[in-house]
Motif scaffolding. Structure first.
Motif, PDB file in Angstrom:
ATOM      1  N   ASP A   1      94.557  29.593  41.445  1.00  0.00           N
ATOM      2  CA  ASP A   1      95.860  28.973  41.689  1.00  0.00           C
ATOM      3  C   ASP A   1      96.533  29.417  42.990  1.00  0.00           C
ATOM      4  O   ASP A   1      97.682  29.069  43.239  1.00  0.00           O
TER       5      ASP A   1
ATOM      6  N   LEU B   1      94.838  36.272  47.418  1.00  0.00           N
ATOM      7  CA  LEU B   1      95.307  35.253  46.485  1.00  0.00           C
ATOM      8  C   LEU B   1      94.211  34.983  45.458  1.00  0.00           C
ATOM      9  O   LEU B   1      93.022  35.045  45.777  1.00  0.00           O
TER      10      LEU B   1
ATOM     11  N   LYS C   1      97.794  32.208  43.819  1.00  0.00           N
ATOM     12  CA  LYS C   1      98.937  33.099  43.620  1.00  0.00           C
ATOM     13  C   LYS C   1      98.491  34.537  43.819  1.00  0.00           C
ATOM     14  O   LYS C   1      97.329  34.885  43.598  1.00  0.00           O
ATOM     15  N   HIS C   2      99.432  35.384  44.210  1.00  0.00           N
ATOM     16  CA  HIS C   2      99.134  36.797  44.418  1.00  0.00           C
ATOM     17  C   HIS C   2      98.845  37.483  43.080  1.00  0.00           C
ATOM     18  O   HIS C   2      99.635  37.357  42.147  1.00  0.00           O
TER      19      HIS C   2
END
Length: 168
Positions: free
Chosen positions: A47, A43, A49-50
């Motif tokens: 943030d 991640l 996210k991926h």
């Protein structure tokens, strides 16, 4: 015995000191580790996210004529970058991986075959050239570099940038 990576915060052009989504190879290793902060899931630090596009920058502070880096090749960065790229593509096949390099140095038995597997079997994009600048733009990182084979300047929108810093 052992090693000491240089601090890439001396290289402001890569935005390492002020952008959380620019990490070193050792920090990437920690992010991908099952005992790491995300339980083995890759991640973005900013943030969580991926990342779908990752750019690796080789030779940060290696083969430098200035006082910030080292005048020599660290000899292991090409191999661990190929390993990280293959692990990423294996676990996250939807992730596009690009490596900017000066030379691919694979000085060991079967090391060249290992690097070639990253390209041929895992679809890692290798660009012979140097990165001049990494700059955040919104939630992306714009990686500006040169492609010496195609003889042109390139810009890649990345979610995560990984620096292979010189080792002492």
């Amino acid at each position: 015995t052992g090693f000491n990576p240089i601090k890439p915060d001396k290289y402001d052009e890569f935005a390492y000191s002020w952008c959380p989504d620019v990490v070193t190879s050792l920090e990437l290793e920690r992010l991908m580790n099952a005992a790491g902060p995300n339980g083995g899931t890759l991640l973005r630090p900013s943030d969580k996210k991926h990342p779908h596009t990752i750019v690796f920058v080789q030779c940060v502070g290696s083969r430098c004529d200035d006082e910030k880096g080292k005048p020599y090749c660290s000899k292991i960065c090409c191999m661990y970058t190929a390993k990280h790229a293959m692990l990423t593509r294996d676990k996250y096949p939807d992730t596009d991986v690009t490596v900017f390099y000066i030379d691919v140095r694979t000085p060991g038995k079967q090391f060249d075959e290992f690097y070639r597997r990253a390209v041929e079997e895992y679809g890692v994009h290798y660009i012979k050239g140097m990165v001049g600048k990494v700059s955040p733009e919104g939630n992306k990182l714009i990686v500006q570099g040169s492609d010496l084979i195609a003889n042109k300047q390139v810009k890649i929108e990345a979610d995560l940038v990984v620096l292979a810093a010189a080792i002492e």
